[in-house]
Design a protein around this motif. Structure first.
Motif: not given
Length: 131
Positions: A76-89, A102-116
């Motif tokens: 999911k992509v969200s405009r708000e939130g924090a992300c501590a992972d850099d690209r290599p991590r 990963l912090k991106i220009e559009e906000g934060i993209v999160e990859f999750l094993s489960s999410c409704e």
């Protein structure tokens, strides 16, 4: 013959682009048309065809693919939130199948094993059915 390919979401990370193959699959479009007409993977000349053919998550530097990761989960992509992972991590965690962001220009993209309420990543890519 029937062909289905994943949809692609493209996100910007400075000079890099992150391309994510995901559901729902599509059975129309330029890539599908070229593959049906020629039956050759090389007929899809755009670099953005890579995620459609191979699935997963691609990192491009310009139009050059420099990394591909398979991830069995959601994003999911969200405009708000924090992300501590850099690209290599981020890349390392994707390869390990762990949740990451990963912090991106559009906000934060999160990859999750489960999410409704997230979109399912397609790790497979191109499907062909001969009928």
């Amino acid at each position: 013959m029937r062909i289905a390919v994943p949809r692609i979401t493209i996100l910007n990370d400075g000079e890099y682009k992150l391309a994510i193959a995901h559901y729902p699959l599509e059975t129309t479009g330029e890539c599908v048309k070229k593959l049906l007409e020629t039956m050759r993977l090389s007929s899809c000349s755009s670099p953005l065809c890579y995620p459609k053919i191979f699935g997963g998550i691609f990192l491009f530097n310009g139009f050059n693919p420099i990394w591909r990761g398979e991830y069995d989960g959601f994003f999911k992509v969200s405009r708000e939130g924090a992300c501590a992972d850099d690209r290599p991590r981020f890349m390392s965690k994707i390869e390990e199948g762990k949740d990451t962001c990963l912090k991106i220009e559009e906000g934060i993209v999160e990859f999750l094993s489960s999410c409704e309420s997230c979109t399912r990543v397609d790790p497979i890519g191109l499907r062909m059915i001969v009928d």
